[in-house]
Design a protein around this motif. Sequence first.
Motif, PDB file in Angstrom:
ATOM      1  N   LEU A  61      13.434 -20.149  82.623  1.00 52.07           N
ATOM      2  CA  LEU A  61      14.032 -20.823  81.479  1.00 52.07           C
ATOM      3  C   LEU A  61      15.145 -21.757  81.947  1.00 52.07           C
ATOM      4  N   SER A  62      15.300 -22.842  81.238  1.00 54.17           N
ATOM      5  CA  SER A  62      16.454 -23.704  81.475  1.00 54.17           C
ATOM      6  C   SER A  62      17.692 -23.010  80.912  1.00 54.17           C
ATOM      7  N   PRO A  63      18.877 -23.403  81.349  1.00 53.22           N
ATOM      8  CA  PRO A  63      20.100 -22.792  80.799  1.00 53.22           C
ATOM      9  C   PRO A  63      20.194 -22.928  79.280  1.00 53.22           C
ATOM     10  N   VAL A  64      19.749 -24.067  78.734  1.00 55.46           N
ATOM     11  CA  VAL A  64      19.794 -24.256  77.282  1.00 55.46           C
ATOM     12  C   VAL A  64      18.861 -23.278  76.592  1.00 55.46           C
ATOM     13  N   THR A  65      17.628 -23.157  77.095  1.00 52.86           N
ATOM     14  CA  THR A  65      16.665 -22.230  76.490  1.00 52.86           C
ATOM     15  C   THR A  65      17.140 -20.793  76.633  1.00 52.86           C
ATOM     16  N   ALA A  66      17.719 -20.460  77.771  1.00 55.05           N
ATOM     17  CA  ALA A  66      18.242 -19.113  77.966  1.00 55.05           C
ATOM     18  C   ALA A  66      19.331 -18.809  76.951  1.00 55.05           C
ATOM     19  N   THR A  67      20.168 -19.782  76.664  1.00 56.88           N
ATOM     20  CA  THR A  67      21.219 -19.608  75.655  1.00 56.88           C
ATOM     21  C   THR A  67      20.611 -19.338  74.289  1.00 56.88           C
ATOM     22  N   VAL A  68      19.592 -20.096  73.933  1.00 60.83           N
ATOM     23  CA  VAL A  68      18.932 -19.916  72.641  1.00 60.83           C
ATOM     24  C   VAL A  68      18.306 -18.525  72.558  1.00 60.83           C
ATOM     25  N   VAL A  69      17.665 -18.087  73.632  1.00 60.98           N
ATOM     26  CA  VAL A  69      17.042 -16.761  73.657  1.00 60.98           C
ATOM     27  C   VAL A  69      18.103 -15.671  73.499  1.00 60.98           C
ATOM     28  N   ALA A  70      19.171 -15.773  74.279  1.00 66.15           N
ATOM     29  CA  ALA A  70      20.227 -14.759  74.234  1.00 66.15           C
ATOM     30  C   ALA A  70      20.824 -14.639  72.839  1.00 66.15           C
ATOM     31  N   VAL A  71      21.062 -15.757  72.200  1.00 63.70           N
ATOM     32  CA  VAL A  71      21.648 -15.751  70.861  1.00 63.70           C
ATOM     33  C   VAL A  71      20.659 -15.238  69.831  1.00 63.70           C
ATOM     34  N   THR A  72      19.420 -15.692  69.911  1.00 60.99           N
ATOM     35  CA  THR A  72      18.411 -15.292  68.927  1.00 60.99           C
ATOM     36  C   THR A  72      18.194 -13.786  68.946  1.00 60.99           C
ATOM     37  N   GLN A  73      18.068 -13.205  70.134  1.00 61.34           N
ATOM     38  CA  GLN A  73      17.792 -11.775  70.234  1.00 61.34           C
ATOM     39  C   GLN A  73      18.969 -10.910  69.775  1.00 61.34           C
ATOM     40  N   THR A  74      20.165 -11.476  69.742  1.00 63.49           N
ATOM     41  CA  THR A  74      21.338 -10.698  69.328  1.00 63.49           C
ATOM     42  C   THR A  74      21.880 -11.164  67.980  1.00 63.49           C
ATOM     43  N   SER A  75      21.004 -11.783  67.185  1.00 59.53           N
ATOM     44  CA  SER A  75      21.345 -12.205  65.822  1.00 59.53           C
ATOM     45  C   SER A  75      20.339 -11.612  64.860  1.00 59.53           C
ATOM     46  N   SER A  99      21.313 -27.756  61.997  1.00 62.48           N
ATOM     47  CA  SER A  99      19.889 -27.968  61.698  1.00 62.48           C
ATOM     48  C   SER A  99      19.064 -28.027  62.982  1.00 62.48           C
ATOM     49  N   GLU A 100      19.610 -28.695  63.989  1.00 59.02           N
ATOM     50  CA  GLU A 100      18.918 -28.769  65.275  1.00 59.02           C
ATOM     51  C   GLU A 100      18.888 -27.395  65.948  1.00 59.02           C
ATOM     52  N   ALA A 101      19.986 -26.680  65.855  1.00 59.81           N
ATOM     53  CA  ALA A 101      20.052 -25.336  66.429  1.00 59.81           C
ATOM     54  C   ALA A 101      19.053 -24.404  65.750  1.00 59.81           C
ATOM     55  N   HIS A 102      18.933 -24.527  64.445  1.00 63.11           N
ATOM     56  CA  HIS A 102      17.977 -23.718  63.682  1.00 63.11           C
ATOM     57  C   HIS A 102      16.559 -23.966  64.181  1.00 63.11           C
ATOM     58  N   THR A 103      16.227 -25.206  64.426  1.00 63.03           N
ATOM     59  CA  THR A 103      14.897 -25.552  64.926  1.00 63.03           C
ATOM     60  C   THR A 103      14.655 -24.956  66.307  1.00 63.03           C
ATOM     61  N   LEU A 104      15.658 -25.018  67.171  1.00 63.42           N
ATOM     62  CA  LEU A 104      15.522 -24.460  68.516  1.00 63.42           C
ATOM     63  C   LEU A 104      15.274 -22.953  68.474  1.00 63.42           C
ATOM     64  N   CYS A 105      15.957 -22.265  67.580  1.00 62.95           N
ATOM     65  CA  CYS A 105      15.769 -20.818  67.461  1.00 62.95           C
ATOM     66  C   CYS A 105      14.355 -20.476  67.015  1.00 62.95           C
ATOM     67  N   LEU A 106      13.868 -21.197  66.007  1.00 62.26           N
ATOM     68  CA  LEU A 106      12.517 -20.932  65.512  1.00 62.26           C
ATOM     69  C   LEU A 106      11.470 -21.284  66.559  1.00 62.26           C
ATOM     70  N   GLN A 107      11.707 -22.320  67.332  1.00 61.93           N
ATOM     71  CA  GLN A 107      10.785 -22.686  68.404  1.00 61.93           C
ATOM     72  C   GLN A 107      10.750 -21.604  69.481  1.00 61.93           C
ATOM     73  N   ALA A 108      11.903 -21.049  69.788  1.00 59.54           N
ATOM     74  CA  ALA A 108      11.958 -19.987  70.789  1.00 59.54           C
ATOM     75  C   ALA A 108      11.188 -18.759  70.321  1.00 59.54           C
ATOM     76  N   VAL A 109      11.347 -18.409  69.042  1.00 60.00           N
ATOM     77  CA  VAL A 109      10.623 -17.265  68.485  1.00 60.00           C
ATOM     78  C   VAL A 109       9.119 -17.498  68.574  1.00 60.00           C
ATOM     79  N   SER A 110       8.691 -18.695  68.258  1.00 62.11           N
ATOM     80  CA  SER A 110       7.267 -19.010  68.250  1.00 62.11           C
ATOM     81  C   SER A 110       6.674 -19.109  69.653  1.00 62.11           C
ATOM     82  N   ALA A 111       7.380 -19.765  70.532  1.00 62.97           N
ATOM     83  CA  ALA A 111       6.818 -20.068  71.850  1.00 62.97           C
ATOM     84  C   ALA A 111       7.020 -18.956  72.877  1.00 62.97           C
ATOM     85  N   LEU A 112       8.072 -18.170  72.745  1.00 66.58           N
ATOM     86  CA  LEU A 112       8.430 -17.215  73.787  1.00 66.58           C
ATOM     87  C   LEU A 112       8.211 -15.760  73.399  1.00 66.58           C
ATOM     88  N   ASN A 113       7.700 -15.531  72.205  1.00 64.70           N
ATOM     89  CA  ASN A 113       7.409 -14.173  71.743  1.00 64.70           C
ATOM     90  C   ASN A 113       8.660 -13.298  71.680  1.00 64.70           C
TER      91      ASN A 113
END
Length: 349
Positions: free
Chosen positions: A284-298, A317-331
């Motif tokens: 994962l890129s650092p940005v994607t890792a950040t999104v994953v870490a936050v999503t799993q603990t929210s 709004s952009e952050a919301h999209t990134l979170c939903l993309q992470a959920v969809s793409a990374l399981n």
Amino acid sequence: MADGGTAAVSELVGARALREWITGERGVYARVFLVESGASATGLHAVARHDDAILLPLESGPYGGPASAVHYSGALCEVGDELFFGERGVELQDYVAAGFVQIIGPTAVCLFDASGWQAFLDDAELARRTGVFPTALIDPRVLLADRNALTNPSELERPSVIRVRPDGRVSVGMQGEVIGHVNDLQSLLSVPVPHVAALGGIAPRAELTSDIESRAWINRYNHATDLMKMLRLTNGAAKLSGFGWSLIDDDLSDAEPLTTDPFLIETADGFVLADTVTMRRQLLSPVTATVVAVTQTSTAPEVAAARVARQLGIPASEAHTLCLQAVSALNIHFGRPADISHFAKGTGK
């Protein structure tokens, strides 16, 4: 050649069935019966089904029923016992002693008494605080006996891991509670028992259940040991999120990752998302890792979006999209509500 091939298949079936019997976790078989040497297997003919497995001592006669049956030698009752399917063997060790003996092959570690149970809990707490796991449990050759009892301990379920003893007693789990006599096997198997019954009499049921339920993360811990085995990691070789380390330490998390969610880890190669269920790993890129870490603990998208926006300096709004993309793409998933106040500040990065 044919005989050798048949023996190999039998050993493989036996190994799979024994693994499920030891852990209590269902996989290939609905139920697994282990008949001890000297015990009668007559009652099994009436109850075993095509999706069951039966482990029989060598001296038992041929089994002609619908279940998968494999003959074994040895035993798996006392510390130091070994059970074999042909050349494949498993040794039984006490949990407390396992950290001090040399593991030389497949080994089942069992919680035999209250001291073993407390040692297991203490080790789990230490790993959660520091990221240092007990060496025995991260050895790929080791299985923790009756670990399914730690999943929803008070949940009732019909027995699926059954031991038939020489005196006719029938018990659940590797060293669990006796539920009756083999003469009543058919009726015994229809009566649900709590998962925690597989832990036997090492402590009162209520105490064991309380110990487990007050540590809702305990099964995540077991999956973390699976991850260490899967990646052949030793203590200190990587940072594992939720166990002595978190990528984001913003005091705004309100959840913990679901038990079977992929793990975020930091290695020498960078951030990796590793899934113990699918065995999949991805950088994962650092940005994607950040999104994953936050999503799993929210607990919810809006919570995660606000935190990601703050971390990355982007619109919500952009952050919301990134979170939903992470959920969809990374399981991955949004987490479950939990008390995470035990995490010490400053241990994250």
